[in-house]
Design a protein around this motif. Structure first.
Motif, PDB file in Angstrom:
ATOM      1  N   GLN A 205       0.831  -1.202   0.000  1.00  0.00           N
ATOM      2  CA  GLN A 205       0.000   0.000   0.000  1.00  0.00           C
ATOM      3  C   GLN A 205       0.868   1.256   0.000  1.00  0.00           C
ATOM      4  O   GLN A 205       1.963   1.271   0.567  1.00  0.00           O
ATOM      5  CB  GLN A 205      -0.893   0.014   1.246  1.00  0.00           C
ATOM      6  CG  GLN A 205      -1.873  -1.130   1.346  1.00  0.00           C
ATOM      7  CD  GLN A 205      -2.538  -1.211   2.710  1.00  0.00           C
ATOM      8  OE1 GLN A 205      -2.023  -0.675   3.693  1.00  0.00           O
ATOM      9  NE2 GLN A 205      -3.680  -1.880   2.774  1.00  0.00           N
ATOM     10  N   GLY A 206       0.324   2.299  -0.634  1.00  0.00           N
ATOM     11  CA  GLY A 206       0.932   3.616  -0.554  1.00  0.00           C
ATOM     12  C   GLY A 206       2.393   3.648  -0.925  1.00  0.00           C
ATOM     13  O   GLY A 206       2.819   3.128  -1.970  1.00  0.00           O
ATOM     14  N   VAL A 207       3.198   4.236  -0.044  1.00  0.00           N
ATOM     15  CA  VAL A 207       4.613   4.421  -0.322  1.00  0.00           C
ATOM     16  C   VAL A 207       5.357   3.090  -0.395  1.00  0.00           C
ATOM     17  O   VAL A 207       6.447   3.019  -0.979  1.00  0.00           O
ATOM     18  CB  VAL A 207       5.236   5.335   0.763  1.00  0.00           C
ATOM     19  CG1 VAL A 207       5.302   4.627   2.110  1.00  0.00           C
ATOM     20  CG2 VAL A 207       6.591   5.857   0.347  1.00  0.00           C
ATOM     21  N   HIS A 208       4.787   2.039   0.166  1.00  0.00           N
ATOM     22  CA  HIS A 208       5.430   0.727   0.150  1.00  0.00           C
ATOM     23  C   HIS A 208       5.010  -0.127  -1.045  1.00  0.00           C
ATOM     24  O   HIS A 208       5.467  -1.270  -1.175  1.00  0.00           O
ATOM     25  CB  HIS A 208       5.105  -0.034   1.435  1.00  0.00           C
ATOM     26  CG  HIS A 208       5.397   0.721   2.687  1.00  0.00           C
ATOM     27  ND1 HIS A 208       6.647   1.199   2.996  1.00  0.00           N
ATOM     28  CD2 HIS A 208       4.593   1.108   3.718  1.00  0.00           C
ATOM     29  CE1 HIS A 208       6.609   1.842   4.154  1.00  0.00           C
ATOM     30  NE2 HIS A 208       5.378   1.798   4.608  1.00  0.00           N
ATOM     31  N   ARG A 497       2.457  -2.276   4.455  1.00  0.00           N
ATOM     32  CA  ARG A 497       1.209  -1.556   4.690  1.00  0.00           C
ATOM     33  C   ARG A 497       1.496  -0.164   5.243  1.00  0.00           C
ATOM     34  O   ARG A 497       2.516   0.062   5.904  1.00  0.00           O
ATOM     35  CB  ARG A 497       0.333  -2.300   5.705  1.00  0.00           C
ATOM     36  CG  ARG A 497      -0.158  -3.661   5.240  1.00  0.00           C
ATOM     37  CD  ARG A 497      -0.917  -4.368   6.363  1.00  0.00           C
ATOM     38  NE  ARG A 497      -1.453  -5.653   5.938  1.00  0.00           N
ATOM     39  CZ  ARG A 497      -2.659  -5.830   5.410  1.00  0.00           C
ATOM     40  NH1 ARG A 497      -3.466  -4.785   5.264  1.00  0.00           N
ATOM     41  NH2 ARG A 497      -3.066  -7.021   5.038  1.00  0.00           N
ATOM     42  N   VAL A 498       0.583   0.760   4.962  1.00  0.00           N
ATOM     43  CA  VAL A 498       0.615   2.060   5.621  1.00  0.00           C
ATOM     44  C   VAL A 498      -0.437   2.046   6.718  1.00  0.00           C
ATOM     45  O   VAL A 498      -1.460   1.356   6.599  1.00  0.00           O
ATOM     46  CB  VAL A 498       0.342   3.210   4.625  1.00  0.00           C
ATOM     47  CG1 VAL A 498       1.393   3.230   3.531  1.00  0.00           C
ATOM     48  CG2 VAL A 498      -1.056   3.105   4.015  1.00  0.00           C
ATOM     49  N   ARG A 525       4.528  13.253   8.053  1.00  0.00           N
ATOM     50  CA  ARG A 525       3.920  12.164   7.293  1.00  0.00           C
ATOM     51  C   ARG A 525       3.226  12.704   6.047  1.00  0.00           C
ATOM     52  O   ARG A 525       2.697  13.828   6.031  1.00  0.00           O
ATOM     53  CB  ARG A 525       2.889  11.402   8.150  1.00  0.00           C
ATOM     54  CG  ARG A 525       3.405  10.909   9.480  1.00  0.00           C
ATOM     55  CD  ARG A 525       4.592   9.974   9.343  1.00  0.00           C
ATOM     56  NE  ARG A 525       4.231   8.697   8.766  1.00  0.00           N
ATOM     57  CZ  ARG A 525       3.895   7.624   9.488  1.00  0.00           C
ATOM     58  NH1 ARG A 525       3.892   7.686  10.806  1.00  0.00           N
ATOM     59  NH2 ARG A 525       3.602   6.485   8.902  1.00  0.00           N
ATOM     60  N   ASP A 563       2.025   7.711   3.108  1.00  0.00           N
ATOM     61  CA  ASP A 563       2.579   6.829   4.135  1.00  0.00           C
ATOM     62  C   ASP A 563       1.720   6.803   5.392  1.00  0.00           C
ATOM     63  O   ASP A 563       2.086   6.181   6.389  1.00  0.00           O
ATOM     64  CB  ASP A 563       4.023   7.197   4.475  1.00  0.00           C
ATOM     65  CG  ASP A 563       4.158   8.594   5.071  1.00  0.00           C
ATOM     66  OD1 ASP A 563       3.130   9.231   5.371  1.00  0.00           O
ATOM     67  OD2 ASP A 563       5.304   9.059   5.240  1.00  0.00           O
ATOM     68  N   PHE A 564       0.554   7.477   5.347  1.00  0.00           N
ATOM     69  CA  PHE A 564      -0.401   7.433   6.453  1.00  0.00           C
ATOM     70  C   PHE A 564      -1.763   7.755   5.859  1.00  0.00           C
ATOM     71  O   PHE A 564      -1.903   8.741   5.125  1.00  0.00           O
ATOM     72  CB  PHE A 564      -0.038   8.455   7.537  1.00  0.00           C
ATOM     73  CG  PHE A 564      -0.767   8.256   8.842  1.00  0.00           C
ATOM     74  CD1 PHE A 564      -0.209   7.487   9.848  1.00  0.00           C
ATOM     75  CD2 PHE A 564      -2.003   8.836   9.066  1.00  0.00           C
ATOM     76  CE1 PHE A 564      -0.865   7.300  11.051  1.00  0.00           C
ATOM     77  CE2 PHE A 564      -2.675   8.657  10.256  1.00  0.00           C
ATOM     78  CZ  PHE A 564      -2.102   7.881  11.258  1.00  0.00           C
TER      79      PHE A 564
END
Length: 953
Positions: A205-208, A497-498, A525, A563-564
């Motif tokens: 998810q997201g940045v990951h 995950r974020v 964040r 990231d959040f």
């Protein structure tokens, strides 16, 4: 009653699907994604399965796998017992849909069937799914099958329908390579999302987030893929590094191919320069005529019309899979063939081989069916047979020269047989080309001996190599090669995950979400937030719409900057599609109030609480639920939470609620409460026996010196969520102290402006509980200001209600407003939601006038349906120092209108109708004396004008 007993009536009617919903995350029915069919049995409600002659036997004959279903009995054959004892056909449709998915290769066992309250014969049928298209098709076919087994139709062929379904499911399914990677990701709790109808998948998810398409990954170099696709360039690069490769030349004409073959030396291989899957490859060509014919075959499969001629290397065909520069698996590829038995012809042996259930069309199964084309017939003839010949026992007859799985070949696992020198050569080849996942094709006599000594060469380097020859070898042990691929994308210990915070409730969820996002932004964040106003990524509004549903949540989780995540979760989205993700780390429930009742089957506050509780149920064991202890319905949600509870409360110390919280804090719980002293109210964080002062409520800009009690509650909820997310106290404090209700930080939520020296508040308030809180704010705010001025502060309120609310709710909105405002201006939304123009406004007026008759504060109710016209009217009624509260639908348009007033005032330009009015002056209350005085003044003016001469007049 048993199935053999006589039946009084013949079953008539059919199941009908009234509604289909796809839940793409936790929902009111299941913790996981599910399909929800609302089916109507009609007259078949009177016919359970044991009253329909032969139904169970016909059903089991068509779907024998149903005998494995345990149902509620918990043991094999439990569902069959239910069938013979008598169960309703909606329940049967649920199990048939699950069994059809099992046949399609999707292991689904979750399902339930429940009657719709108050509607006999109508059932909710819920069952899990892996692929949405397959699940929906399974549900639709299940209903048709049940109808057929009740009363057979002449035009319904069960086998044909099932075959059509399975073919469609095969087309929708992931290939073996993609499926292997996804299964490995799921085993590590890495979330995944399918991004198209093919093999493009997001992991994480997201940045990951990382992406894969088959076995190409986010780390795969496009330049390396281009190099691997150019076989001549690949051979040149590998040869220049000293790796064993065949001699090769590229040509564009048949004559050029013949000349190149002579230079290279017969026998040769002719293949397309940029082909794949072994298409167009012709081997062991020994004459000019063979080369010339092979050129046409290879050119037809070349995208650029370029053909490569290379020396023919004799030996076995090996595929070395290199992942991250290390050898992961090696398979020996055996070309498509049949083994003679002395009884069957070659054609018959091909049919017998293709009957293997492991073989399918293309890549849908672990093996591919052997295809008999002209090239296969010629190859059989070259071996001294025809398709009608009966080969001797154990005689191998090849039907293809290349060992590709896609042409019907088989694989033999050789992972632990390869010589270390050969492994080193393959790893070096992958590094030279630059591929993170590479398939190195070796031709050599024996992989167990060094190829530099026995002869052999690398004939190809493949980007996006297939995994199925390694994960499902025909002979040997399967290799779990998805593991190193996922390790490459997500090294052990790295996050995928974020953090997700889901905020729900009737009122306050948008402001709470914004407060929390503001706090986390202060920590550095990159916050992705969904709300009723749109999708915000790192404080930028990227989509302007009501984005409180599951689709918006998925968009945030796909954004590579986030990231959040802070998700505002509305009741409608949960009922329509579920949450849209599998779990949230923190759930916040602000309150449960009577709004949206009577919609989508939600009639009571308890039912509404059940819907909102989905976010609490989606909290994992290491997560948190931030719950409003002051609301009994929210307080009960603690029983549905697997994680830790963080309470928040506005109640004073010594109250029953605070005793409840304090008792739990003594046992280690967490809470956010208010502590009162002679200096004011302090927000205090409690954990166990520790108390940590956070901030004075009157120093928070969003509370307007503590008058906005709803924002005090929102601040408590946001602080609790930030504390649960691990934010330090000083950052939470700083976030709350710098969060304001300005239009830039919190559009449409208690935005304050000064217009014509009157104070104007713009808010989204649209339901009775919200109006009650807003009215309390007005009372407190005006009371504090009244002491600092001699002039009476009047209150003007503009209100409107959504047309899809119940009549009694709309009346109550007007009734509450009548107790807090001197003048109520009634407007309507642009979207009337199936009501007639003026209908909602009339209900508000009705509620307000009823309270006015009973002595409420309001002195006048004015109906101005258009929102901007109503805004102008409300502002014009205000004198300097008065308070105007605008409950808006389109806050951006209203704020722009107010800005226009401000600019006109600064410029000193006013029209007559823009002059401030007097809200205390009701034209209907003019006294007779005042009316007579006004009439006398008019007569005097008229006489004066009449006395003037023409030009002067």
């Amino acid at each position: 009653m048993t199935e053999d007993q006589p039946v009084a009536d013949q079953p008539i009617g059919q199941l009908k699907i009234l509604q289909t919903r796809i839940y793409r995350g936790p929902n009111v029915w299941s913790y996981e994604q599910a399909i929800h069919l609302v089916v109507d049995l009609g007259p078949l409600e009177q016919f359970p399965t044991n009253t329909i002659p032969g139904f169970t036997d016909r059903l089991l004959a068509a779907l024998p796998g149903l005998e494995e279903h345990t149902c509620s009995r918990g043991h094999r054959g439990g569902f069959v017992e239910r069938l013979r004892e008598g169960t309703w056909l909606g329940h049967v449709a649920e199990h048939v849909a699950l069994e059809l998915q099992q046949e399609a290769g999707h292991d689904m066992r979750r399902g339930k069937t429940r009657g719709v309250k108050g509607e006999p014969g109508v059932y909710n049928v819920i069952f899990g799914f892996f692929d949405e298209r397959v699940g929906r098709a399974a549900g639709e076919l299940a209903v048709r099958l049940v109808n057929h087994f009740v009363l057979a139709g002449d035009d319904f062929d069960v086998e044909r329908e099932r075959e059509t379904f399975l073919l469609a499911a095969g087309r929708a399914a992931f290939g073996p390579s993609t499926a292997a990677i996804i299964e490995e990701a799921v085993s590590r709790d890495i979330p995944w999302t399918r991004l198209n109808q093919h093999s493009l998948v997001q992991l994480g998810q997201g940045v990951h987030a990382q992406r894969i398409r088959a076995t190409m990954t986010s780390l795969t170099s496009a330049l390396a893929v281009d190099i691997a696709g150019d076989k001549n360039l690949t051979t040149t690069l590998l040869g220049s590094a000293g790796l064993p490769v065949p001699k090769a030349e590229t040509v564009r004409t048949a004559d050029g191919a013949v000349a190149a073959a002579r230079r290279v030396g017969h026998p040769v291989v002719v293949k397309p320069l940029d082909g794949n899957h072994g298409r167009g490859v012709c081997l062991d060509l020994r004459t000019d005529d063979q080369v010339r014919a092979a050129f046409d075959v290879a050119e037809a499969q070349s995208r650029r019309g370029v053909v490569q001629v290379e020396s023919f290397i004799t030996g076995k065909d090996y595929r070395c899979l290199i992942i991250g520069g290390r050898m992961a698996a090696i398979a020996e590829r055996v070309p498509a063939h049949v083994i003679g038995d002395g009884q069957h012809t070659v054609a018959q042996l091909v049919d017998i081989t293709n009957a293997d259930p492991r073989r399918g069309v293309g890549h849908e199964k672990v093996l591919t069916r052997i295809r008999v084309d002209d090239a296969a017939v010629e190859l059989v003839a070259a071996q001294g047979y025809s398709m009608d010949s009966v080969p001797p026992v154990d005689e191998m007859v090849k039907l293809a020269l290349t060992g590709n799985m896609s042409t019907g070949g088989i694989s033999v696992d050789r992972t632990f047989d390869a010589h270390p020198d050969n492994v080193e050569i393959a790893e070096e080849a992958a590094r030279l080309i630059g591929l993170d996942v590479a398939g190195i094709d070796f031709i050599c006599p024996d992989i167990t001996a060094p190829v530099r000594e026995t002869g052999g060469a690398i004939c190809e380097v493949n980007a996006a190599p297939g995994f199925r020859m390694h994960t499902h070898p025909t002979v040997g042990e399967p290799q779990f090669i998805a593991k190193p691929v996922v390790d490459l994308l997500f090294p052990p210990g790295s996050p995928s995950r974020v953090p997700i915070v889901a905020v729900t409730g009737t009122n306050g969820k948008t402001t709470t979400s914004r407060m929390l996002a503001h706090i986390m932004k202060g920590l550095g964040r990159k916050v992705g937030m969904t709300s009723t106003d749109g999708i915000v990524i790192d404080e930028r509004l990227v989509i302007k719409a009501d984005a409180s549903g599951p689709r918006s949540a998925r968009m945030v989780l796909q954004n590579p900057r986030v990231d959040f995540a802070v998700m505002e979760v509305a009741r409608g989205g949960i009922l329509r599609e579920g949450l849209g993700y599998d779990r949230n780390d923190i759930a916040v429930v602000t309150n449960i109030q009577p709004d949206h009742l009577g919609m989508r089957g939600v009639e009571t506050l308890e039912q509404l609480a059940d819907v909102k509780a989905v976010v609490v149920e989606a909290v994992p064991r290491d997560g948190f639920a931030v719950l409003n202890a002051d609301d009994p319905l929210v307080r009960r949600m603690r029983k549905r939470c697997r994680g830790t509870i963080v309470w928040f409360s506005m109640e004073p110390a010594g109250s029953a609620v605070r005793e409840f919280i304090d008792e739990r804090c003594r046992r280690g719980a967490r809470a956010v409460v208010l502590e009162t002293s002679d200096r004011g109210e302090m927000i205090v964080l409690k954990q166990g026996r520790r108390s940590m002062p956070l901030a004075w409520t009157h120093l928070l800009p969003s509370t307007f010196d503590g008058a906005a009690r709803m924002n005090v509650a929102n601040a408590l909820a946001a602080a609790g969520a930030a504390f649960a997310a691990g934010a330090p106290l000083h950052d939470i404090r700083q976030g709350l102290r710098t969060f304001t209700t300005s239009y830039y930080l919190s559009p449409g939520r208690l935005n304050r402006m000064e217009v014509n020296h009157a104070e104007v508040f713009v808010d989204y308030c649209h339901n009775p509980p919200g109006m009650r809180m807003l009215g309390d704010f007005v009372e407190s705010y005006v009371e504090r200001r009244q002491g600092a001025t001699d002039h009476r502060i009047s209150r003007i309120g503009m209100i409107g209600a959504a047309g899809d609310r119940r009549d009694e709710d709309i009346r109550e909105l007007g009734a509450i407003a009548a107790h807090h405002f001197d003048v109520v201006v009634v407007r309507e939304d642009d979207n009337l939601r199936r009501r007639a123009p003026g209908e909602s406004a009339a209900l508000i007026v009705e509620g307000a006038e009823a309270e006015m008759a009973a002595g409420a504060r309001c002195r006048q109710v004015v109906t101005v349906l258009d929102e901007l016209d109503a805004t102008r009217h409300a502002v014009h009624r205000a004198n300097p120092g008065d308070v105007v509260v605008l409950c808006v639908d389109q806050h951006a348009a209203v704020l722009a209108e107010l800005e226009g007033f401000t600019h006109q005032a600064n410029a000193g330009t006013h029209t007559d109708e823009e002059q401030p009015g007097d809200p205390d002056l009701d034209p209907r209350e003019l006294t007779t004396e005042a009316a007579q005085s006004s009439a006398a003044d008019d007569d005097a003016l008229r006489e004066a004008l009449d006395g003037l001469e023409g030009p002067q007049a």
